[in-house]
Scaffold this motif. Sequence first.
Motif, PDB file in Angstrom:
ATOM      1  N   ILE A   1       0.782  -1.059   0.051  1.00  0.00           N
ATOM      2  CA  ILE A   1      -0.069  -0.051   0.108  1.00  0.00           C
ATOM      3  C   ILE A   1       0.828   1.331  -0.010  1.00  0.00           C
ATOM      4  CG2 ILE A   1      -1.563   1.453   1.404  1.00  0.00           C
ATOM      5  CD1 ILE A   1      -2.690  -1.593   2.226  1.00  0.00           C
ATOM      6  N   LEU A   2       2.111   1.126   0.901  1.00  0.00           N
ATOM      7  CA  LEU A   2       2.956   2.351   0.831  1.00  0.00           C
ATOM      8  C   LEU A   2       3.523   2.639  -0.514  1.00  0.00           C
ATOM      9  CD1 LEU A   2       4.335   4.604   2.852  1.00  0.00           C
ATOM     10  CD2 LEU A   2       6.146   2.982   3.092  1.00  0.00           C
ATOM     11  N   THR A   3       3.827   1.540  -1.229  1.00  0.00           N
ATOM     12  CA  THR A   3       4.455   1.582  -2.714  1.00  0.00           C
ATOM     13  C   THR A   3       3.459   2.218  -3.623  1.00  0.00           C
ATOM     14  OG1 THR A   3       5.738  -0.405  -2.259  1.00  0.00           O
ATOM     15  CG2 THR A   3       5.610   0.302  -4.377  1.00  0.00           C
ATOM     16  N   PHE A   4       2.128   1.753  -3.210  1.00  0.00           N
ATOM     17  CA  PHE A   4       1.177   2.287  -4.304  1.00  0.00           C
ATOM     18  C   PHE A   4       0.892   3.608  -4.039  1.00  0.00           C
ATOM     19  CE2 PHE A   4      -3.312   3.131  -5.296  1.00  0.00           C
ATOM     20  CZ  PHE A   4      -3.237   2.932  -6.501  1.00  0.00           C
ATOM     21  N   ILE A   5       0.941   4.113  -2.880  1.00  0.00           N
ATOM     22  CA  ILE A   5       0.846   5.313  -2.483  1.00  0.00           C
ATOM     23  C   ILE A   5       1.880   6.489  -3.094  1.00  0.00           C
ATOM     24  CG2 ILE A   5       0.595   7.131  -0.384  1.00  0.00           C
ATOM     25  CD1 ILE A   5      -0.785   4.913   1.083  1.00  0.00           C
ATOM     26  N   LEU A   6       3.190   5.847  -3.068  1.00  0.00           N
ATOM     27  CA  LEU A   6       4.272   6.671  -3.328  1.00  0.00           C
ATOM     28  C   LEU A   6       4.314   7.052  -5.013  1.00  0.00           C
ATOM     29  CD1 LEU A   6       7.438   5.121  -1.485  1.00  0.00           C
ATOM     30  CD2 LEU A   6       6.344   7.619  -1.489  1.00  0.00           C
ATOM     31  N   ILE A   7       3.939   5.740  -5.706  1.00  0.00           N
ATOM     32  CA  ILE A   7       3.585   5.966  -7.169  1.00  0.00           C
ATOM     33  C   ILE A   7       2.542   6.878  -7.455  1.00  0.00           C
ATOM     34  CG2 ILE A   7       2.892   4.737  -9.238  1.00  0.00           C
ATOM     35  CD1 ILE A   7       4.212   2.080  -7.830  1.00  0.00           C
ATOM     36  N   ALA A   8       1.361   6.605  -6.758  1.00  0.00           N
ATOM     37  CA  ALA A   8       0.356   7.674  -7.267  1.00  0.00           C
ATOM     38  C   ALA A   8       0.812   9.240  -6.882  1.00  0.00           C
ATOM     39  CB  ALA A   8      -0.985   7.473  -6.258  1.00  0.00           C
ATOM     40  N   THR A   9       1.454   9.309  -5.817  1.00  0.00           N
ATOM     41  CA  THR A   9       2.094  11.034  -5.373  1.00  0.00           C
ATOM     42  C   THR A   9       3.164  11.152  -6.520  1.00  0.00           C
ATOM     43  OG1 THR A   9       1.966  10.023  -3.270  1.00  0.00           O
ATOM     44  CG2 THR A   9       3.144  12.167  -3.759  1.00  0.00           C
ATOM     45  N   ASN A  10       3.921  10.577  -7.055  1.00  0.00           N
ATOM     46  CA  ASN A  10       4.865  11.181  -8.096  1.00  0.00           C
ATOM     47  C   ASN A  10       3.956  11.384  -9.382  1.00  0.00           C
ATOM     48  OD1 ASN A  10       7.129  10.645  -6.268  1.00  0.00           O
ATOM     49  ND2 ASN A  10       7.423   8.511  -7.026  1.00  0.00           N
ATOM     50  N   PHE A  11       3.045  10.667  -9.653  1.00  0.00           N
ATOM     51  CA  PHE A  11       2.293  10.630 -10.752  1.00  0.00           C
ATOM     52  C   PHE A  11       1.517  11.873 -10.696  1.00  0.00           C
ATOM     53  CE2 PHE A  11      -1.404  10.281 -13.633  1.00  0.00           C
ATOM     54  CZ  PHE A  11      -0.859   9.918 -14.668  1.00  0.00           C
ATOM     55  N   THR A  12       0.929  12.191  -9.590  1.00  0.00           N
ATOM     56  CA  THR A  12       0.072  13.449  -9.461  1.00  0.00           C
ATOM     57  C   THR A  12       1.204  14.900  -9.381  1.00  0.00           C
ATOM     58  OG1 THR A  12      -0.926  12.229  -7.775  1.00  0.00           O
ATOM     59  CG2 THR A  12      -1.222  14.628  -7.709  1.00  0.00           C
ATOM     60  N   LEU A  13       2.273  14.722  -8.965  1.00  0.00           N
ATOM     61  CA  LEU A  13       3.276  15.865  -8.929  1.00  0.00           C
ATOM     62  C   LEU A  13       3.658  15.999 -10.260  1.00  0.00           C
ATOM     63  CD1 LEU A  13       5.778  14.931  -5.973  1.00  0.00           C
ATOM     64  CD2 LEU A  13       4.180  16.733  -6.018  1.00  0.00           C
ATOM     65  N   LEU A  14       3.829  14.964 -11.369  1.00  0.00           N
ATOM     66  CA  LEU A  14       4.133  15.324 -12.455  1.00  0.00           C
ATOM     67  C   LEU A  14       2.946  15.882 -13.015  1.00  0.00           C
ATOM     68  CD1 LEU A  14       6.144  14.439 -15.111  1.00  0.00           C
ATOM     69  CD2 LEU A  14       4.864  12.259 -15.211  1.00  0.00           C
ATOM     70  N   VAL A  15       1.834  15.376 -13.152  1.00  0.00           N
ATOM     71  CA  VAL A  15       0.862  16.257 -13.882  1.00  0.00           C
ATOM     72  C   VAL A  15       0.545  17.669 -13.276  1.00  0.00           C
ATOM     73  CG1 VAL A  15      -1.866  16.057 -13.918  1.00  0.00           C
ATOM     74  CG2 VAL A  15      -0.575  14.054 -14.037  1.00  0.00           C
ATOM     75  N   LEU A  16       0.814  17.917 -11.984  1.00  0.00           N
ATOM     76  CA  LEU A  16       0.784  19.152 -11.678  1.00  0.00           C
ATOM     77  C   LEU A  16       1.845  20.058 -12.335  1.00  0.00           C
ATOM     78  CD1 LEU A  16      -0.120  18.799  -7.770  1.00  0.00           C
ATOM     79  CD2 LEU A  16      -1.404  19.780  -9.559  1.00  0.00           C
ATOM     80  N   LEU A  17       3.155  19.524 -12.488  1.00  0.00           N
ATOM     81  CA  LEU A  17       4.311  20.353 -12.987  1.00  0.00           C
ATOM     82  C   LEU A  17       3.583  20.740 -14.400  1.00  0.00           C
ATOM     83  CD1 LEU A  17       7.182  18.397 -11.544  1.00  0.00           C
ATOM     84  CD2 LEU A  17       6.725  21.006 -11.219  1.00  0.00           C
TER      85      LEU A  17
END
Lengths: 176, 232
Positions: B8-24
């Motif tokens: 679950i932690l790994t999945f949360i990290l991946i989702a966070t990175n993807f979200t940061l990418l979209v925001l940038l």
Amino acid sequence: MDSTKTSSLILDKILDSTYTKADALHRLRAFKDLAVTLTFRRPEASGVLNTRPKTASAQQTPWLVSIGTEIYKSFDRKNIYQIFNELERNISETACLTIYVPFEIPDSELAELANYLRKDYGKRFLLDLKLNPAVIAGTILVWKGLVKDYSLKKKVEDNSQLITKTIKQFLPHPGH
Amino acid sequence: MPNLSSDILTFILIATNFTLLVLLIKQRRNSQNNSPFSQTSIPDTDQKSLHILHRAYLKAKDMLGSAELNSLKMVADNRVQQRKMESLYEKEMENYLTAAKDSINKQLADSQASYTQFLNTLQDQGTSALNLNQEYIKRRTDQLFEKFEENLSTFLTSAQGKSVEAINLEIKAGRQLIDTYKSQQLTIIDENIVSMLEQTLSLVMTKKISLKDEMDLIYEALDKAKAENFII
């Protein structure tokens, strides 16, 4: 002569020598038969008196002869039944004393007895004799429906208690 | 459980990175449209963006690999753990069944004992009740007989009294009947005496009395009738 006088005369003649009601009626019937025969067979009447009527007994013939022929002349075809009806009524209405006696009273004694009574109660007085052997020494009289017992039997019945008591004194007691 | 939490932690990290990418990416496009100097600075920005994206991609790839490894590790751990759990479960289950069997056997034995005791108690109570009933029946029977004897005695006394009374009445009636009969017989005897006397007198007088005496008696009777005014 009218019918009343005729019937009275005939009644006296009957009662002269008749003392009981039965004899009086018997005598009247014989007399009536003869009178009717004489009245309705006047042409041959001369020989009738020599032969007594069929209904008259031999005992009545002397009396019928004794009253003579004169009396028959007072009858005719109109008054004869009226006279005899009146006679029958008079005899029925004549005073009559019924006497019960234990023996048969002879005619002579009967005539004497009737005359003894007629002295006090008149000529038109009849007796009715009844023979009753149960009457002991004496007589029972019946007058106009009233009865008087003058017999010894009545005296015995009246004094039966005294008689019984007296007789019982001479009888042995049941316990002895 | 530790394997599951790491996934679950790994999945949360991946989702966070993807979200940061979209925001940038979105930030960059906005700055291009609004700045008067956007036409002049696009190539550097794109270069940087691409670089960033590339690094993000690499990072994400590393993370994905790490996550896969972790997941595989977790699956393996999970299987081991499952086997352990199954073994433990079987053991616990066996222990539990054994304990339950023992408990049931014990309860059964207790129940049997209790039931036997209950039956014994019931038998004792039944015997006691039977004895009580017999005693009660005997007592009631005795009472019934006593009462019956009393009633019978009363009835016999009453019946005796009534019988005596009836007999007395009968005797009285009989005596009255005898007295009546005696009186009637005496009356009949008296009447017979009078009748015999009358018959004797009748026979004797008929034979012995003369006509003259008879006529004298009749005249005597007529004289009495005249004196009594019987003939009027």
